[in-house]
Write a protein that holds these residues in place. Structure first.
Motif, PDB file in Angstrom:
ATOM      1  N   SER A 266       0.811  -1.215   0.000  1.00  0.00           N
ATOM      2  CA  SER A 266       0.000   0.000   0.000  1.00  0.00           C
ATOM      3  C   SER A 266       0.845   1.266   0.000  1.00  0.00           C
ATOM      4  CB  SER A 266      -0.921   0.009   1.226  1.00  0.00           C
ATOM      5  OG  SER A 266      -0.172   0.247   2.415  1.00  0.00           O
ATOM      6  N   LEU A 267       2.141   1.134   0.246  1.00  0.00           N
ATOM      7  CA  LEU A 267       2.994   2.310   0.337  1.00  0.00           C
ATOM      8  C   LEU A 267       3.249   2.877  -1.056  1.00  0.00           C
ATOM      9  CD1 LEU A 267       5.549   1.114   3.045  1.00  0.00           C
ATOM     10  CD2 LEU A 267       3.299   2.178   3.334  1.00  0.00           C
ATOM     11  N   THR A 268       3.212   4.179  -1.146  1.00  0.00           N
ATOM     12  CA  THR A 268       3.256   4.832  -2.457  1.00  0.00           C
ATOM     13  C   THR A 268       4.668   5.102  -2.951  1.00  0.00           C
ATOM     14  OG1 THR A 268       3.059   7.003  -1.405  1.00  0.00           O
ATOM     15  CG2 THR A 268       1.009   5.910  -2.071  1.00  0.00           C
ATOM     16  N   LYS A 269       5.630   5.131  -2.062  1.00  0.00           N
ATOM     17  CA  LYS A 269       7.003   5.438  -2.467  1.00  0.00           C
ATOM     18  C   LYS A 269       7.777   4.160  -2.781  1.00  0.00           C
ATOM     19  CE  LYS A 269       7.255   9.826   0.016  1.00  0.00           C
ATOM     20  NZ  LYS A 269       5.829   9.876   0.324  1.00  0.00           N
ATOM     21  N   LYS A 270       8.842   4.313  -3.543  1.00  0.00           N
ATOM     22  CA  LYS A 270       9.643   3.157  -3.954  1.00  0.00           C
ATOM     23  C   LYS A 270      10.259   2.458  -2.751  1.00  0.00           C
ATOM     24  CE  LYS A 270      13.404   1.815  -7.076  1.00  0.00           C
ATOM     25  NZ  LYS A 270      14.382   2.292  -8.080  1.00  0.00           N
ATOM     26  N   GLN A 271      10.739   3.233  -1.792  1.00  0.00           N
ATOM     27  CA  GLN A 271      11.310   2.670  -0.580  1.00  0.00           C
ATOM     28  C   GLN A 271      10.252   2.647   0.521  1.00  0.00           C
ATOM     29  OE1 GLN A 271      14.368   1.376  -0.676  1.00  0.00           O
ATOM     30  NE2 GLN A 271      14.499   2.059  -2.814  1.00  0.00           N
ATOM     31  N   PRO A 272      10.127   1.544   1.268  1.00  0.00           N
ATOM     32  CA  PRO A 272       9.083   1.419   2.304  1.00  0.00           C
ATOM     33  C   PRO A 272       9.470   2.124   3.612  1.00  0.00           C
ATOM     34  CG  PRO A 272      10.354  -0.598   2.203  1.00  0.00           C
ATOM     35  CD  PRO A 272      10.895   0.288   1.106  1.00  0.00           C
ATOM     36  N   THR A 273       9.647   3.432   3.522  1.00  0.00           N
ATOM     37  CA  THR A 273      10.143   4.208   4.660  1.00  0.00           C
ATOM     38  C   THR A 273       9.025   4.582   5.628  1.00  0.00           C
ATOM     39  OG1 THR A 273       9.932   6.157   3.249  1.00  0.00           O
ATOM     40  CG2 THR A 273      12.123   5.150   3.419  1.00  0.00           C
ATOM     41  N   VAL A 274       9.341   4.512   6.920  1.00  0.00           N
ATOM     42  CA  VAL A 274       8.399   4.876   7.981  1.00  0.00           C
ATOM     43  C   VAL A 274       9.157   5.696   9.026  1.00  0.00           C
ATOM     44  CG1 VAL A 274       6.847   4.028   9.790  1.00  0.00           C
ATOM     45  CG2 VAL A 274       7.066   2.758   7.639  1.00  0.00           C
ATOM     46  N   LEU A 275       8.590   6.805   9.451  1.00  0.00           N
ATOM     47  CA  LEU A 275       9.175   7.625  10.509  1.00  0.00           C
ATOM     48  C   LEU A 275       8.458   7.323  11.815  1.00  0.00           C
ATOM     49  CD1 LEU A 275      11.026   9.882  11.548  1.00  0.00           C
ATOM     50  CD2 LEU A 275       9.277  11.530  10.808  1.00  0.00           C
ATOM     51  N   VAL A 276       9.203   6.893  12.833  1.00  0.00           N
ATOM     52  CA  VAL A 276       8.638   6.570  14.144  1.00  0.00           C
ATOM     53  C   VAL A 276       9.117   7.625  15.136  1.00  0.00           C
ATOM     54  CG1 VAL A 276       8.383   4.816  15.930  1.00  0.00           C
ATOM     55  CG2 VAL A 276       8.746   4.116  13.540  1.00  0.00           C
TER      56      VAL A 276
ATOM     57  N   ASN B  31       7.364  14.772   3.974  1.00  0.00           N
ATOM     58  CA  ASN B  31       6.418  14.215   2.996  1.00  0.00           C
ATOM     59  C   ASN B  31       7.135  13.443   1.899  1.00  0.00           C
ATOM     60  OD1 ASN B  31       4.224  15.390   4.328  1.00  0.00           O
ATOM     61  ND2 ASN B  31       4.329  17.260   3.099  1.00  0.00           N
ATOM     62  N   ASP B  32       8.282  13.955   1.472  1.00  0.00           N
ATOM     63  CA  ASP B  32       9.021  13.321   0.379  1.00  0.00           C
ATOM     64  C   ASP B  32       9.782  12.075   0.824  1.00  0.00           C
ATOM     65  OD1 ASP B  32       8.141  15.304  -1.315  1.00  0.00           O
ATOM     66  OD2 ASP B  32       9.986  16.482  -1.214  1.00  0.00           O
ATOM     67  N   ALA B  33      10.208  12.046   2.097  1.00  0.00           N
ATOM     68  CA  ALA B  33      11.101  10.975   2.553  1.00  0.00           C
ATOM     69  C   ALA B  33      10.368   9.747   3.083  1.00  0.00           C
ATOM     70  CB  ALA B  33      12.048  11.507   3.626  1.00  0.00           C
TER      71      ALA B  33
ATOM     72  N   GLU C  11      11.490   0.127   6.199  1.00  0.00           N
ATOM     73  CA  GLU C  11      12.696   0.893   6.460  1.00  0.00           C
ATOM     74  C   GLU C  11      12.375   1.999   7.462  1.00  0.00           C
ATOM     75  OE1 GLU C  11      14.541   2.245   2.866  1.00  0.00           O
ATOM     76  OE2 GLU C  11      14.510   0.249   1.946  1.00  0.00           O
ATOM     77  N   PRO C  12      12.343   1.642   8.757  1.00  0.00           N
ATOM     78  CA  PRO C  12      11.992   2.645   9.771  1.00  0.00           C
ATOM     79  C   PRO C  12      13.158   3.573  10.094  1.00  0.00           C
ATOM     80  CG  PRO C  12      12.485   0.560  10.830  1.00  0.00           C
ATOM     81  CD  PRO C  12      12.559   0.310   9.340  1.00  0.00           C
ATOM     82  N   THR C  13      12.822   4.784  10.430  1.00  0.00           N
ATOM     83  CA  THR C  13      13.752   5.760  10.995  1.00  0.00           C
ATOM     84  C   THR C  13      13.125   6.276  12.280  1.00  0.00           C
ATOM     85  OG1 THR C  13      14.655   6.459   8.861  1.00  0.00           O
ATOM     86  CG2 THR C  13      14.857   8.007  10.680  1.00  0.00           C
ATOM     87  N   VAL C  14      13.917   6.401  13.329  1.00  0.00           N
ATOM     88  CA  VAL C  14      13.405   6.811  14.637  1.00  0.00           C
ATOM     89  C   VAL C  14      13.848   8.240  14.944  1.00  0.00           C
ATOM     90  CG1 VAL C  14      13.487   6.390  17.127  1.00  0.00           C
ATOM     91  CG2 VAL C  14      13.346   4.464  15.531  1.00  0.00           C
ATOM     92  N   TYR C  15      12.902   9.045  15.411  1.00  0.00           N
ATOM     93  CA  TYR C  15      13.246  10.331  16.009  1.00  0.00           C
ATOM     94  C   TYR C  15      12.871  10.255  17.473  1.00  0.00           C
ATOM     95  CZ  TYR C  15      13.516  15.271  17.080  1.00  0.00           C
ATOM     96  OH  TYR C  15      13.850  16.481  17.654  1.00  0.00           O
ATOM     97  N   HIS C  16      13.862  10.361  18.334  1.00  0.00           N
ATOM     98  CA  HIS C  16      13.708  10.113  19.765  1.00  0.00           C
ATOM     99  C   HIS C  16      14.449  11.225  20.522  1.00  0.00           C
ATOM    100  CE1 HIS C  16      14.243   6.972  23.221  1.00  0.00           C
ATOM    101  NE2 HIS C  16      13.206   7.745  23.412  1.00  0.00           N
ATOM    102  N   PRO C  17      13.833  12.408  20.611  1.00  0.00           N
ATOM    103  CA  PRO C  17      14.566  13.587  21.092  1.00  0.00           C
ATOM    104  C   PRO C  17      14.980  13.540  22.560  1.00  0.00           C
ATOM    105  CG  PRO C  17      12.240  14.100  20.803  1.00  0.00           C
ATOM    106  CD  PRO C  17      12.457  12.736  20.211  1.00  0.00           C
ATOM    107  N   LYS C  18      14.188  12.850  23.396  1.00  0.00           N
ATOM    108  CA  LYS C  18      14.535  12.768  24.819  1.00  0.00           C
ATOM    109  C   LYS C  18      14.515  11.314  25.258  1.00  0.00           C
ATOM    110  CE  LYS C  18      13.333  17.253  26.759  1.00  0.00           C
ATOM    111  NZ  LYS C  18      12.602  17.940  27.845  1.00  0.00           N
TER     112      LYS C  18
END
Length: 223
Positions: free
Chosen positions: A39-49, A113-115, A73-80
């Protein structure tokens, strides 16, 4: 369906930590079901957590780990980061799996949005004081309100009071309620799922929870 209030949630959620291993996998399974690779629209299955410092953030970290195991392909943003040992262990596990961590969240929304195909909101939970959200989370909310890709929130959308919908919060595409929907979920109009079939019957009876039937052996149900 009865809804849990924030105070009630904390009265028994700590005693159910033993069930969180199941909860983490169920939440991943739900993410996989609601947003399959196809269902993902981008070529790479990227997810921001995006993870907060409390229990909700721990769920986000484990979700990222499982997403990686199943070819996302998850990426994590974990500021604290949390000093809790379990939280730290989950962080190390993600690092050992070469899951990237962002040092900052881009304020230019189009970059997000692009990534990425999807944002998983595992940031602010029922314990958050929505009338006094401090940085970095207040800034993150400003950014998330502007993204155009889908957002899936864990338990309570970040910026919402557990008791009632907050106009200052984000507007996710999907909500994954844990154990039982919180009162604010009654105002949610997107896709709504419930996970947590493991909730003991005595607790369901004590708090007069009228939970739906789960199909077959599933641990999740769409509401």
């Amino acid at each position: 369906m009865s809804h849990l209030i924030c105070l009630t949630f904390f009265r028994f959620s700590t005693s159910l930590n033993v069930a969180l291993g199941t909860l983490y996998f169920v939440f991943f399974s739900l993410s996989f079901q609601a947003y399959p690779l196809s269902s993902l629209t981008k070529k790479q299955p990227t997810v921001l957590v995006i993870c907060g410092p409390e229990q909700k953030g721990s769920i986000g970290l484990v979700c990222a780990r499982h997403l990686r195991m199943f070819n996302f392909e998850p990426t994590v943003y974990h500021p604290k980061h949390s000093p809790h040992s379990l939280h730290q262990d989950f962080t190390v596990q993600c690092e050992k799996m070469d899951i990237p961590f962002l040092s900052y969240l881009p304020t230019e929304v189009q970059l997000i949005n692009d990534a990425y195909n999807l944002v998983i909101d595992a940031m602010l939970g029922p314990e958050a004081d929505c009338s006094n959200i401090k940085e970095p989370y207040s800034g993150i909310l400003v950014t998330l309100k502007q993204v155009r890709i889908p957002i899936a929130s864990v338990d309570v959308p970040s910026g919402w009071d557990a008791e009632e919908a907050n106009q200052d919060g984000i507007n996710p595409d999907a909500l994954i309620s844990l154990m039982a929907p919180k009162k604010c979920a009654s105002a949610f109009l997107g896709k709504h799922f419930l996970v947590g079939r493991f909730l003991p019957y005595d607790i369901q009876k004590k708090y007069e929870l009228n939970l739906p039937d789960f199909p077959g052996t599933d641990f999740l149900v769409k509401l």
